[in-house]
Design a protein around this motif. Structure first.
Motif, PDB file in Angstrom:
ATOM      1  N   MET A   1       0.847  -1.178   0.001  1.00 38.75           N
ATOM      2  CA  MET A   1      -0.078  -0.032  -0.066  1.00 38.75           C
ATOM      3  C   MET A   1       0.988   1.343   0.007  1.00 38.75           C
ATOM      4  SD  MET A   1      -3.385   0.963   1.690  1.00 38.75           S
ATOM      5  CE  MET A   1      -3.891   2.543   1.653  1.00 38.75           C
ATOM      6  N   ILE A   2       0.422   2.264  -0.634  1.00 41.03           N
ATOM      7  CA  ILE A   2       1.180   3.585  -0.683  1.00 41.03           C
ATOM      8  C   ILE A   2       0.885   4.477   0.430  1.00 41.03           C
ATOM      9  CG2 ILE A   2       1.447   5.618  -2.382  1.00 41.03           C
ATOM     10  CD1 ILE A   2       0.679   3.762  -4.692  1.00 41.03           C
ATOM     11  N   SER A   3       1.633   4.982   0.948  1.00 36.22           N
ATOM     12  CA  SER A   3       1.432   5.818   2.123  1.00 36.22           C
ATOM     13  C   SER A   3       0.985   7.145   1.711  1.00 36.22           C
ATOM     14  CB  SER A   3       2.662   6.028   2.763  1.00 36.22           C
ATOM     15  OG  SER A   3       3.222   7.181   2.145  1.00 36.22           O
ATOM     16  N   ILE A   4       0.035   7.434   2.539  1.00 37.75           N
ATOM     17  CA  ILE A   4      -0.907   8.709   2.077  1.00 37.75           C
ATOM     18  C   ILE A   4       0.092   9.854   1.885  1.00 37.75           C
ATOM     19  CG2 ILE A   4      -1.194   9.790   4.541  1.00 37.75           C
ATOM     20  CD1 ILE A   4      -3.896   9.740   2.013  1.00 37.75           C
ATOM     21  N   LEU A   5       1.157  10.122   2.242  1.00 29.88           N
ATOM     22  CA  LEU A   5       2.118  10.938   2.170  1.00 29.88           C
ATOM     23  C   LEU A   5       2.632  11.010   0.753  1.00 29.88           C
ATOM     24  CD1 LEU A   5       3.682  13.706   2.976  1.00 29.88           C
ATOM     25  CD2 LEU A   5       5.415  12.220   4.111  1.00 29.88           C
ATOM     26  N   GLU A   6       2.975   9.737   0.310  1.00 30.01           N
ATOM     27  CA  GLU A   6       3.436   9.425  -0.952  1.00 30.01           C
ATOM     28  C   GLU A   6       2.445   9.696  -1.800  1.00 30.01           C
ATOM     29  OE1 GLU A   6       6.228   5.981  -3.252  1.00 30.01           O
ATOM     30  OE2 GLU A   6       5.010   5.687  -1.446  1.00 30.01           O
ATOM     31  N   LEU A   7       1.308   9.344  -1.675  1.00 30.81           N
ATOM     32  CA  LEU A   7       0.179   9.316  -2.722  1.00 30.81           C
ATOM     33  C   LEU A   7      -0.082  11.113  -2.873  1.00 30.81           C
ATOM     34  CD1 LEU A   7      -2.344   8.275  -4.134  1.00 30.81           C
ATOM     35  CD2 LEU A   7      -3.533   8.332  -2.066  1.00 30.81           C
ATOM     36  N   ARG A   8      -0.103  11.450  -1.938  1.00 30.21           N
ATOM     37  CA  ARG A   8      -0.172  13.243  -1.869  1.00 30.21           C
ATOM     38  C   ARG A   8       0.629  13.923  -2.806  1.00 30.21           C
ATOM     39  NH1 ARG A   8      -0.256  15.293   3.889  1.00 30.21           N
ATOM     40  NH2 ARG A   8       0.231  17.238   2.654  1.00 30.21           N
ATOM     41  N   HIS A   9       2.024  13.355  -2.727  1.00 32.04           N
ATOM     42  CA  HIS A   9       3.182  13.977  -3.409  1.00 32.04           C
ATOM     43  C   HIS A   9       2.818  13.583  -4.935  1.00 32.04           C
ATOM     44  CE1 HIS A   9       7.155  15.147  -4.553  1.00 32.04           C
ATOM     45  NE2 HIS A   9       7.318  13.983  -5.169  1.00 32.04           N
ATOM     46  N   ILE A  10       2.687  12.216  -5.156  1.00 27.46           N
ATOM     47  CA  ILE A  10       2.546  11.788  -6.566  1.00 27.46           C
ATOM     48  C   ILE A  10       1.227  12.584  -7.308  1.00 27.46           C
ATOM     49  CG2 ILE A  10       1.638   9.958  -8.033  1.00 27.46           C
ATOM     50  CD1 ILE A  10       2.895   8.126  -5.670  1.00 27.46           C
ATOM     51  N   ILE A  11       0.077  13.098  -6.562  1.00 25.31           N
ATOM     52  CA  ILE A  11      -0.907  13.480  -7.273  1.00 25.31           C
ATOM     53  C   ILE A  11      -0.603  15.012  -7.378  1.00 25.31           C
ATOM     54  CG2 ILE A  11      -3.140  14.390  -6.627  1.00 25.31           C
ATOM     55  CD1 ILE A  11      -3.780  11.955  -5.324  1.00 25.31           C
ATOM     56  N   GLU A  12       0.097  15.645  -6.527  1.00 21.56           N
ATOM     57  CA  GLU A  12       0.684  17.098  -6.448  1.00 21.56           C
ATOM     58  C   GLU A  12       1.563  17.207  -7.719  1.00 21.56           C
ATOM     59  OE1 GLU A  12       0.281  18.377  -1.945  1.00 21.56           O
ATOM     60  OE2 GLU A  12       2.220  17.914  -2.481  1.00 21.56           O
ATOM     61  N   CYS A  13       2.215  16.200  -7.813  1.00 23.56           N
ATOM     62  CA  CYS A  13       3.560  16.548  -9.073  1.00 23.56           C
ATOM     63  C   CYS A  13       2.912  15.886 -10.375  1.00 23.56           C
ATOM     64  CB  CYS A  13       4.561  15.435  -8.809  1.00 23.56           C
ATOM     65  SG  CYS A  13       5.726  15.597  -7.710  1.00 23.56           S
ATOM     66  N   GLY A  14       1.460  15.437 -10.458  1.00 25.21           N
ATOM     67  CA  GLY A  14       0.835  15.209 -11.529  1.00 25.21           C
ATOM     68  C   GLY A  14       0.295  16.238 -12.331  1.00 25.21           C
ATOM     69  N   PHE A  15       0.239  17.685 -11.439  1.00 27.12           N
ATOM     70  CA  PHE A  15      -0.321  18.743 -12.116  1.00 27.12           C
ATOM     71  C   PHE A  15       0.704  19.819 -12.428  1.00 27.12           C
ATOM     72  CE2 PHE A  15      -3.773  16.586 -10.090  1.00 27.12           C
ATOM     73  CZ  PHE A  15      -4.842  16.839 -11.001  1.00 27.12           C
ATOM     74  N   LEU A  16       2.035  19.293 -12.296  1.00 34.02           N
ATOM     75  CA  LEU A  16       2.808  20.534 -12.818  1.00 34.02           C
ATOM     76  C   LEU A  16       2.807  20.812 -14.101  1.00 34.02           C
ATOM     77  CD1 LEU A  16       6.110  18.835 -10.884  1.00 34.02           C
ATOM     78  CD2 LEU A  16       4.936  20.843 -10.582  1.00 34.02           C
ATOM     79  N   PRO A  17       3.012  22.118 -14.728  1.00 29.38           N
ATOM     80  CA  PRO A  17       3.588  23.337 -13.882  1.00 29.38           C
ATOM     81  C   PRO A  17       2.743  24.120 -12.962  1.00 29.38           C
ATOM     82  CG  PRO A  17       3.088  23.880 -16.024  1.00 29.38           C
ATOM     83  CD  PRO A  17       2.445  22.499 -16.225  1.00 29.38           C
ATOM     84  N   LEU A  18       1.483  23.592 -13.168  1.00 29.13           N
ATOM     85  CA  LEU A  18       0.347  24.312 -12.119  1.00 29.13           C
ATOM     86  C   LEU A  18       0.835  23.618 -10.598  1.00 29.13           C
ATOM     87  CD1 LEU A  18      -3.167  23.664 -14.046  1.00 29.13           C
ATOM     88  CD2 LEU A  18      -1.710  25.797 -13.990  1.00 29.13           C
ATOM     89  N   SER A  19       0.488  24.391  -9.807  1.00 27.86           N
ATOM     90  CA  SER A  19       0.490  24.104  -8.264  1.00 27.86           C
ATOM     91  C   SER A  19      -0.589  23.231  -7.918  1.00 27.86           C
ATOM     92  CB  SER A  19       0.655  25.378  -7.308  1.00 27.86           C
ATOM     93  OG  SER A  19       1.889  26.382  -7.725  1.00 27.86           O
ATOM     94  N   CYS A  20      -0.305  22.508  -7.083  1.00 22.05           N
ATOM     95  CA  CYS A  20      -1.409  21.558  -6.364  1.00 22.05           C
ATOM     96  C   CYS A  20      -1.187  21.245  -4.925  1.00 22.05           C
ATOM     97  CB  CYS A  20      -1.233  20.081  -7.176  1.00 22.05           C
ATOM     98  SG  CYS A  20      -2.885  18.893  -6.794  1.00 22.05           S
ATOM     99  N   ILE A  21      -2.256  21.480  -4.224  1.00 22.32           N
ATOM    100  CA  ILE A  21      -2.202  21.092  -2.985  1.00 22.32           C
ATOM    101  C   ILE A  21      -3.119  19.979  -2.458  1.00 22.32           C
ATOM    102  CG2 ILE A  21      -2.684  21.721  -0.599  1.00 22.32           C
ATOM    103  CD1 ILE A  21      -1.665  24.647  -1.564  1.00 22.32           C
ATOM    104  N   CYS A  22      -2.619  18.801  -1.847  1.00 21.92           N
ATOM    105  CA  CYS A  22      -3.437  17.598  -1.691  1.00 21.92           C
ATOM    106  C   CYS A  22      -3.519  17.388  -0.284  1.00 21.92           C
ATOM    107  CB  CYS A  22      -2.880  16.319  -2.598  1.00 21.92           C
ATOM    108  SG  CYS A  22      -3.756  15.019  -2.372  1.00 21.92           S
ATOM    109  N   THR A  23      -4.527  17.638   0.374  1.00 19.04           N
ATOM    110  CA  THR A  23      -4.622  17.413   1.733  1.00 19.04           C
ATOM    111  C   THR A  23      -5.478  16.112   2.133  1.00 19.04           C
ATOM    112  OG1 THR A  23      -6.434  18.976   1.967  1.00 19.04           O
ATOM    113  CG2 THR A  23      -4.012  19.904   2.179  1.00 19.04           C
TER     114      THR A  23
END
Length: 89
Positions: A1-23
């Motif tokens: 299972m992927i940790s929630i911290l890693e999941l958030r990071h992957i999602i946030e990087c998926g929207f570059l060059p826009l900014s993304c905040i995943c909480t």
């Protein structure tokens, strides 16, 4: 299972060059906010994204792809004067 911290990071990087905040919410779901970094204009805001099915890179990529599609739809509707609000679960 992927940790929630890693999941958030992957999602946030998926929207570059826009900014993304995943909480993460207390119920384990996610809130994803995508915005233009230079103007802080919000491009997408979704709440209540369930994480129990986001256990593989394919599932995460599918989520990011679907959210990108939602952003394209909203931009098209906004450009034609038909404001829209979206939510993904």
């Amino acid at each position: 299972m992927i940790s929630i911290l890693e999941l958030r990071h992957i999602i946030e990087c998926g929207f570059l060059p826009l900014s993304c905040i995943c909480t993460s919410n207390p119920d384990g779901s996610l809130m994803i906010k995508v915005f233009e970094p230079s103007s802080d204009h919000v491009e997408l805001l979704v709440t209540g994204v369930k994480t129990e099915n986001l256990t593989s890179s394919r599932a995460i990529a599918d989520l990011i792809s679907e959210l990108h599609g939602e952003m394209r739809v909203m931009k098209t509707k906004y450009a034609s004067g038909m404001g829209v609000q979206g939510s993904w679960q």
